[in-house]
Design a protein around this motif. Structure first.
Motif, mmCIF file in Angstrom:
data_model
loop_
_atom_site.group_PDB
_atom_site.id
_atom_site.type_symbol
_atom_site.label_atom_id
_atom_site.label_comp_id
_atom_site.label_asym_id
_atom_site.label_seq_id
_atom_site.Cartn_x
_atom_site.Cartn_y
_atom_site.Cartn_z
ATOM 1 N N MET A 33 0.864 -1.187 0.000
ATOM 2 C CA MET A 33 0.000 0.000 0.000
ATOM 3 C C MET A 33 0.900 1.236 0.000
ATOM 4 S SD MET A 33 -1.517 0.031 3.925
ATOM 5 C CE MET A 33 -2.018 -1.672 3.940
ATOM 6 N N SER A 34 0.321 2.378 -0.330
ATOM 7 C CA SER A 34 1.102 3.611 -0.397
ATOM 8 C C SER A 34 1.476 4.094 1.007
ATOM 9 C CB SER A 34 0.301 4.704 -1.115
ATOM 10 O OG SER A 34 -0.765 5.151 -0.285
ATOM 11 N N VAL A 35 2.479 4.957 1.057
ATOM 12 C CA VAL A 35 2.883 5.560 2.326
ATOM 13 C C VAL A 35 1.684 6.268 2.950
ATOM 14 C CG1 VAL A 35 4.302 7.405 3.339
ATOM 15 C CG2 VAL A 35 5.337 5.760 1.759
ATOM 16 N N SER A 36 0.922 6.992 2.150
ATOM 17 C CA SER A 36 -0.273 7.692 2.657
ATOM 18 C C SER A 36 -1.267 6.714 3.281
ATOM 19 C CB SER A 36 -0.961 8.472 1.535
ATOM 20 O OG SER A 36 -0.139 9.523 1.113
ATOM 21 N N GLU A 37 -1.452 5.565 2.636
ATOM 22 C CA GLU A 37 -2.378 4.567 3.179
ATOM 23 C C GLU A 37 -1.859 3.992 4.496
ATOM 24 O OE1 GLU A 37 -4.584 2.498 -0.588
ATOM 25 O OE2 GLU A 37 -2.398 2.211 -0.442
ATOM 26 N N VAL A 38 -0.561 3.734 4.592
ATOM 27 C CA VAL A 38 0.015 3.213 5.834
ATOM 28 C C VAL A 38 -0.195 4.227 6.954
ATOM 29 C CG1 VAL A 38 2.139 2.476 7.007
ATOM 30 C CG2 VAL A 38 1.722 1.767 4.640
ATOM 31 N N PHE A 39 0.121 5.497 6.663
ATOM 32 C CA PHE A 39 -0.098 6.562 7.653
ATOM 33 C C PHE A 39 -1.559 6.598 8.086
ATOM 34 C CE2 PHE A 39 3.994 8.539 7.223
ATOM 35 C CZ PHE A 39 4.072 9.502 8.221
ATOM 36 N N GLY A 40 -2.462 6.592 7.102
ATOM 37 C CA GLY A 40 -3.892 6.709 7.382
ATOM 38 C C GLY A 40 -4.461 5.542 8.167
ATOM 39 N N ARG A 41 -4.046 4.350 7.816
ATOM 40 C CA ARG A 41 -4.592 3.156 8.466
ATOM 41 C C ARG A 41 -3.969 2.847 9.816
ATOM 42 N NH1 ARG A 41 -5.029 -1.582 3.951
ATOM 43 N NH2 ARG A 41 -7.142 -2.116 4.531
ATOM 44 N N PHE A 42 -2.657 3.044 9.920
ATOM 45 C CA PHE A 42 -1.941 2.556 11.104
ATOM 46 C C PHE A 42 -1.257 3.645 11.922
ATOM 47 C CE2 PHE A 42 -1.799 -0.806 7.822
ATOM 48 C CZ PHE A 42 -2.563 -1.760 8.457
ATOM 49 N N GLY A 43 -1.128 4.845 11.377
ATOM 50 C CA GLY A 43 -0.501 5.947 12.101
ATOM 51 C C GLY A 43 0.994 6.064 11.858
ATOM 52 N N GLU A 44 1.536 7.188 12.293
ATOM 53 C CA GLU A 44 2.949 7.484 12.035
ATOM 54 C C GLU A 44 3.894 6.554 12.792
ATOM 55 O OE1 GLU A 44 6.160 11.150 11.807
ATOM 56 O OE2 GLU A 44 4.136 11.582 12.538
ATOM 57 N N ALA A 45 3.577 6.209 14.042
ATOM 58 C CA ALA A 45 4.480 5.347 14.823
ATOM 59 C C ALA A 45 4.681 3.993 14.135
ATOM 60 C CB ALA A 45 3.942 5.155 16.240
ATOM 61 N N TYR A 46 3.605 3.415 13.633
ATOM 62 C CA TYR A 46 3.675 2.143 12.913
ATOM 63 C C TYR A 46 4.538 2.298 11.654
ATOM 64 C CZ TYR A 46 2.102 -2.005 10.357
ATOM 65 O OH TYR A 46 2.051 -3.179 9.651
ATOM 66 N N PHE A 47 4.282 3.398 10.928
ATOM 67 C CA PHE A 47 5.053 3.660 9.713
ATOM 68 C C PHE A 47 6.539 3.773 10.034
ATOM 69 C CE2 PHE A 47 7.213 6.705 6.980
ATOM 70 C CZ PHE A 47 7.071 6.080 5.752
ATOM 71 N N ARG A 48 6.889 4.544 11.066
ATOM 72 C CA ARG A 48 8.308 4.766 11.410
ATOM 73 C C ARG A 48 8.998 3.464 11.801
ATOM 74 N NH1 ARG A 48 9.177 9.140 8.591
ATOM 75 N NH2 ARG A 48 7.795 10.822 9.215
ATOM 76 N N ASP A 49 8.289 2.556 12.455
ATOM 77 C CA ASP A 49 8.869 1.263 12.816
ATOM 78 C C ASP A 49 9.185 0.453 11.552
ATOM 79 O OD1 ASP A 49 9.645 -0.795 14.764
ATOM 80 O OD2 ASP A 49 7.894 -1.869 13.981
ATOM 81 N N GLY A 50 8.233 0.417 10.635
ATOM 82 C CA GLY A 50 8.474 -0.278 9.366
ATOM 83 C C GLY A 50 9.577 0.374 8.559
ATOM 84 N N GLU A 51 9.606 1.687 8.578
ATOM 85 C CA GLU A 51 10.641 2.441 7.864
ATOM 86 C C GLU A 51 12.027 2.088 8.399
ATOM 87 O OE1 GLU A 51 10.804 7.042 6.680
ATOM 88 O OE2 GLU A 51 10.894 6.714 8.852
ATOM 89 N N ARG A 52 12.164 2.006 9.726
ATOM 90 C CA ARG A 52 13.450 1.660 10.336
ATOM 91 C C ARG A 52 13.908 0.272 9.893
ATOM 92 N NH1 ARG A 52 14.092 -1.490 14.024
ATOM 93 N NH2 ARG A 52 11.992 -1.332 14.880
ATOM 94 N N ARG A 53 12.972 -0.674 9.875
ATOM 95 C CA ARG A 53 13.325 -2.043 9.456
ATOM 96 C C ARG A 53 13.740 -2.090 7.988
ATOM 97 N NH1 ARG A 53 8.491 -3.302 12.163
ATOM 98 N NH2 ARG A 53 7.589 -3.970 10.191
ATOM 99 N N VAL A 54 13.033 -1.372 7.142
ATOM 100 C CA VAL A 54 13.370 -1.341 5.714
ATOM 101 C C VAL A 54 14.748 -0.704 5.511
ATOM 102 C CG1 VAL A 54 12.774 -0.225 3.517
ATOM 103 C CG2 VAL A 54 11.018 -1.452 4.807
ATOM 104 N N ILE A 55 15.003 0.416 6.182
ATOM 105 C CA ILE A 55 16.312 1.072 6.041
ATOM 106 C C ILE A 55 17.425 0.164 6.557
ATOM 107 C CG2 ILE A 55 17.718 3.027 6.847
ATOM 108 C CD1 ILE A 55 15.136 4.752 6.586
ATOM 109 N N ALA A 56 17.192 -0.560 7.643
ATOM 110 C CA ALA A 56 18.194 -1.505 8.156
ATOM 111 C C ALA A 56 18.548 -2.534 7.088
ATOM 112 C CB ALA A 56 17.683 -2.198 9.417
ATOM 113 N N ARG A 57 17.528 -3.037 6.397
ATOM 114 C CA ARG A 57 17.770 -4.011 5.319
ATOM 115 C C ARG A 57 18.561 -3.365 4.178
ATOM 116 N NH1 ARG A 57 14.881 -4.672 0.865
ATOM 117 N NH2 ARG A 57 12.965 -3.765 1.691
#
Length: 191
Positions: free
Chosen positions: A64-88
């Protein structure tokens, strides 16, 4: 007479000299609209290295798009996923990684980027950012307000974190080649 932009040969020569000296990812950080993705692609091409956009990788993983992730799950959820993706992405060896505007503001993500990558803060004035982000309506943090006001506030809030990057370059209204050249020169001096 205005100074001339670096030509392709100048960029190519500098990039060639740097290729063997770069041993980890170059991570572009900074505000939305500063050009991390578009300049990052050109930088990767110049250095003949792979390019990754963290937001695109998040969208692929989440389906799903970044906007959809923000909208559905909030910024904290997005930032956690973002950290994991950047680590990879940081495990992939030399390459170019463009991050989202808020990634480097997160202490854990920032520490990881500084430890495992070459962090380059791309900076630009607010008016340029406003002009660039107005081209598309995909920025969740700009919804529901005046983009100029929101960008000015975010820029002021985030600059102390961005300033922790070891390298800083300006991304102005000139050709992207100018910014690519400035990044290459900054890395050359820093290495």
């Amino acid at each position: 007479m205005e100074p001339s932009s670096p030509n392709d040969a100048t960029i190519r020569d500098l990039a060639t000299r740097l290729q063997t000296r770069i041993d980890r990812p170059i991570v572009l950080v900074g505000m939305m609209g500063v050009g991390k993705t578009s300049v990052g692609r050109r930088l990767a091409q110049a250095l003949q290295m792979p390019f990754s956009d963290a937001d695109e990788e998040i969208e692929r993983a989440a389906r799903m798009s970044v906007s959809e992730v923000f909208g559905r799950f909030g910024e904290a959820y997005f930032r956690d996923g973002e950290r994991r993706v950047i680590a990879r992405l940081l495990q992939g060896g030399p390459g170019i990684v463009a991050t989202g505007g808020g990634a480097f503001v997160q202490p854990d993500t920032r520490a990881m980027i500084i430890e495992r990558g070459i962090a380059v803060w791309m900076d630009s004035d607010t008016a340029t950012l406003v002009e660039r982000v107005s081209r598309k309506d995909t920025r969740p943090l700009l919804r529901g307000g005046d983009p100029a006001e929101i960008l000015a506030r975010l820029k002021a809030e985030r600059e102390p974190a961005y300033a922790l990057a070891p390298l800083k370059v300006l991304s102005g209204n000139g050709p992207q080649a100018d910014t690519v050249h400035r990044i290459l020169e900054a890395i050359d001096t820093w290495l």
